[in-house]
Design a protein around this motif. Structure first.
Motif, PDB file in Angstrom:
ATOM      1  N   MET A   1       0.892  -1.129  -0.023  1.00  0.00           N
ATOM      2  CA  MET A   1      -0.122  -0.182  -0.087  1.00  0.00           C
ATOM      3  C   MET A   1       1.090   1.134  -0.098  1.00  0.00           C
ATOM      4  SD  MET A   1      -3.126   0.867   2.462  1.00  0.00           S
ATOM      5  CE  MET A   1      -2.496   1.613   3.864  1.00  0.00           C
ATOM      6  N   GLU A   2       0.606   2.069  -0.775  1.00  0.00           N
ATOM      7  CA  GLU A   2       1.194   3.583  -1.085  1.00  0.00           C
ATOM      8  C   GLU A   2       0.968   4.483   0.017  1.00  0.00           C
ATOM      9  OE1 GLU A   2       1.849   6.777  -4.236  1.00  0.00           O
ATOM     10  OE2 GLU A   2       1.711   4.796  -4.960  1.00  0.00           O
ATOM     11  N   GLN A   3       1.639   4.971   0.908  1.00  0.00           N
ATOM     12  CA  GLN A   3       1.695   5.946   1.768  1.00  0.00           C
ATOM     13  C   GLN A   3       1.141   7.396   0.914  1.00  0.00           C
ATOM     14  OE1 GLN A   3       4.579   6.519   4.553  1.00  0.00           O
ATOM     15  NE2 GLN A   3       3.854   8.597   5.339  1.00  0.00           N
ATOM     16  N   LEU A   4       0.373   8.022   1.446  1.00  0.00           N
ATOM     17  CA  LEU A   4      -0.126   9.239   0.766  1.00  0.00           C
ATOM     18  C   LEU A   4       0.630  10.363   1.470  1.00  0.00           C
ATOM     19  CD1 LEU A   4      -4.005   8.979   0.801  1.00  0.00           C
ATOM     20  CD2 LEU A   4      -2.527   8.581  -0.915  1.00  0.00           C
ATOM     21  N   GLU A   5       1.123  11.431   0.576  1.00  0.00           N
ATOM     22  CA  GLU A   5       1.914  12.637   1.122  1.00  0.00           C
ATOM     23  C   GLU A   5       0.954  13.582   1.381  1.00  0.00           C
ATOM     24  OE1 GLU A   5       5.128  12.749   1.365  1.00  0.00           O
ATOM     25  OE2 GLU A   5       5.518  10.484   0.964  1.00  0.00           O
ATOM     26  N   ILE A   6       1.367  14.253   2.517  1.00  0.00           N
ATOM     27  CA  ILE A   6       0.370  15.325   2.956  1.00  0.00           C
ATOM     28  C   ILE A   6       0.653  16.604   2.107  1.00  0.00           C
ATOM     29  CG2 ILE A   6      -0.374  16.686   4.759  1.00  0.00           C
ATOM     30  CD1 ILE A   6       0.101  14.182   6.386  1.00  0.00           C
ATOM     31  N   PHE A   7       2.204  16.849   2.031  1.00  0.00           N
ATOM     32  CA  PHE A   7       2.506  17.974   1.547  1.00  0.00           C
ATOM     33  C   PHE A   7       3.356  17.679   0.047  1.00  0.00           C
ATOM     34  CE2 PHE A   7       2.951  18.621   6.089  1.00  0.00           C
ATOM     35  CZ  PHE A   7       2.244  19.695   5.976  1.00  0.00           C
ATOM     36  N   ASP A   8       3.550  18.460  -0.708  1.00  0.00           N
ATOM     37  CA  ASP A   8       4.118  18.284  -2.027  1.00  0.00           C
ATOM     38  C   ASP A   8       5.457  18.024  -1.815  1.00  0.00           C
ATOM     39  OD1 ASP A   8       2.006  18.541  -3.601  1.00  0.00           O
ATOM     40  OD2 ASP A   8       2.231  20.587  -4.055  1.00  0.00           O
ATOM     41  N   ILE A   9       6.332  17.273  -2.466  1.00  0.00           N
ATOM     42  CA  ILE A   9       7.917  17.136  -2.374  1.00  0.00           C
ATOM     43  C   ILE A   9       8.386  18.280  -3.265  1.00  0.00           C
ATOM     44  CG2 ILE A   9       9.614  15.700  -2.665  1.00  0.00           C
ATOM     45  CD1 ILE A   9       7.579  13.269  -2.490  1.00  0.00           C
ATOM     46  N   PRO A  10       9.093  19.267  -2.445  1.00  0.00           N
ATOM     47  CA  PRO A  10       9.923  20.126  -3.405  1.00  0.00           C
ATOM     48  C   PRO A  10      10.864  19.596  -4.390  1.00  0.00           C
ATOM     49  CG  PRO A  10      10.717  20.119  -1.257  1.00  0.00           C
ATOM     50  CD  PRO A  10       9.535  18.950  -1.089  1.00  0.00           C
ATOM     51  N   ASN A  11      10.956  20.450  -5.599  1.00  0.00           N
ATOM     52  CA  ASN A  11      11.893  19.908  -6.694  1.00  0.00           C
ATOM     53  C   ASN A  11      13.404  20.271  -5.930  1.00  0.00           C
ATOM     54  OD1 ASN A  11      13.592  20.136  -8.835  1.00  0.00           O
ATOM     55  ND2 ASN A  11      11.663  20.569 -10.083  1.00  0.00           N
ATOM     56  N   PRO A  12      14.269  19.143  -6.168  1.00  0.00           N
ATOM     57  CA  PRO A  12      15.352  19.238  -5.442  1.00  0.00           C
ATOM     58  C   PRO A  12      16.438  20.102  -6.310  1.00  0.00           C
ATOM     59  CG  PRO A  12      15.315  17.458  -6.619  1.00  0.00           C
ATOM     60  CD  PRO A  12      13.860  17.718  -6.487  1.00  0.00           C
ATOM     61  N   CYS A  13      15.952  21.076  -7.180  1.00  0.00           N
ATOM     62  CA  CYS A  13      16.911  21.873  -8.172  1.00  0.00           C
ATOM     63  C   CYS A  13      17.566  22.758  -7.429  1.00  0.00           C
ATOM     64  CB  CYS A  13      16.119  22.372  -9.062  1.00  0.00           C
ATOM     65  SG  CYS A  13      17.133  23.249 -10.336  1.00  0.00           S
ATOM     66  N   ARG A  14      19.010  22.892  -7.497  1.00  0.00           N
ATOM     67  CA  ARG A  14      19.624  23.946  -6.881  1.00  0.00           C
ATOM     68  C   ARG A  14      20.138  25.373  -7.649  1.00  0.00           C
ATOM     69  NH1 ARG A  14      24.143  20.653  -3.106  1.00  0.00           N
ATOM     70  NH2 ARG A  14      22.606  20.813  -1.189  1.00  0.00           N
TER      71      ARG A  14
ATOM     72  N   THR B   1       5.746  15.402 -13.171  1.00  0.00           N
ATOM     73  CA  THR B   1       4.494  14.288 -13.550  1.00  0.00           C
ATOM     74  C   THR B   1       4.742  13.185 -12.734  1.00  0.00           C
ATOM     75  OG1 THR B   1       6.034  13.521 -15.494  1.00  0.00           O
ATOM     76  CG2 THR B   1       4.630  15.272 -15.910  1.00  0.00           C
ATOM     77  N   LEU B   2       5.703  13.035 -12.119  1.00  0.00           N
ATOM     78  CA  LEU B   2       5.698  11.854 -11.235  1.00  0.00           C
ATOM     79  C   LEU B   2       5.032  11.828  -9.896  1.00  0.00           C
ATOM     80  CD1 LEU B   2       9.855  11.512 -11.273  1.00  0.00           C
ATOM     81  CD2 LEU B   2       8.323  10.241 -12.596  1.00  0.00           C
ATOM     82  N   GLN B   3       4.725  10.557  -9.454  1.00  0.00           N
ATOM     83  CA  GLN B   3       4.048  10.264  -8.429  1.00  0.00           C
ATOM     84  C   GLN B   3       5.018  10.516  -7.117  1.00  0.00           C
ATOM     85  OE1 GLN B   3       0.745   9.583  -8.012  1.00  0.00           O
ATOM     86  NE2 GLN B   3       0.933   9.585 -10.309  1.00  0.00           N
ATOM     87  N   PRO B   4       4.405  10.782  -6.218  1.00  0.00           N
ATOM     88  CA  PRO B   4       5.144  11.006  -4.703  1.00  0.00           C
ATOM     89  C   PRO B   4       6.123   9.868  -4.418  1.00  0.00           C
ATOM     90  CG  PRO B   4       2.825  11.834  -4.379  1.00  0.00           C
ATOM     91  CD  PRO B   4       2.954  11.107  -5.705  1.00  0.00           C
ATOM     92  N   ALA B   5       5.761   8.804  -4.620  1.00  0.00           N
ATOM     93  CA  ALA B   5       6.506   7.628  -4.206  1.00  0.00           C
ATOM     94  C   ALA B   5       7.915   7.615  -5.186  1.00  0.00           C
ATOM     95  CB  ALA B   5       5.756   6.489  -4.299  1.00  0.00           C
ATOM     96  N   GLN B   6       7.530   8.078  -6.513  1.00  0.00           N
ATOM     97  CA  GLN B   6       8.817   7.929  -7.494  1.00  0.00           C
ATOM     98  C   GLN B   6       9.634   9.248  -7.179  1.00  0.00           C
ATOM     99  OE1 GLN B   6       5.993   8.337 -10.812  1.00  0.00           O
ATOM    100  NE2 GLN B   6       6.710   6.466 -11.631  1.00  0.00           N
ATOM    101  N   GLN B   7       9.051  10.315  -6.762  1.00  0.00           N
ATOM    102  CA  GLN B   7       9.908  11.440  -6.409  1.00  0.00           C
ATOM    103  C   GLN B   7      10.987  10.971  -5.038  1.00  0.00           C
ATOM    104  OE1 GLN B   7       6.872  14.346  -5.993  1.00  0.00           O
ATOM    105  NE2 GLN B   7       7.115  15.135  -8.188  1.00  0.00           N
ATOM    106  N   GLN B   8      10.029  10.403  -4.233  1.00  0.00           N
ATOM    107  CA  GLN B   8      10.971   9.892  -2.772  1.00  0.00           C
ATOM    108  C   GLN B   8      11.935   8.969  -3.453  1.00  0.00           C
ATOM    109  OE1 GLN B   8      11.150  10.871  -0.184  1.00  0.00           O
ATOM    110  NE2 GLN B   8       8.941  11.930   0.298  1.00  0.00           N
TER     111      GLN B   8
END
Length: 83
Positions: A1-14, A40-47
């Motif tokens: 089961m995928e955990q839902l993210e409460i907050f958007d994951i910020p883009n790691p670009c520096r 366009t990625l899902q939060p799990a993919q971003q993590q």
């Protein structure tokens, strides 16, 4: 089961946006596909990408430290002249 993210994951670009010989950004350590698809990625993919970038960054740091240590061993010690 995928955990839902409460907050958007910020883009790691520096904002460095330079790639190394392997095609990884030297600022965020993402490859081209990871950078372009981020929004366009899902939060799990971003993590998962964030996990990979952390590993890549640590590998880069270890390599830089190793190169520095090798350079220091090859450089003869500076002796001061008694003037």
């Amino acid at each position: 089961m995928e955990q839902l993210e409460i907050f958007d994951i910020p883009n790691p670009c520096r904002g460095i946006c330079q790639t190394n010989s392997r095609g990884l950004c030297m600022g965020c350590f993402r490859n081209r596909d990871e950078r372009f698809a981020w929004q366009t990625l899902q939060p799990a993919q971003q993590q998962n990408i964030l996990r990979l970038t952390k590993q890549r960054r640590m590998r880069f740091i270890r390599l830089q430290r190793k190169k520095l240590a090798e350079q220091q061993q090859q450089t003869p010690p500076q002796t001061e002249l008694p003037f």
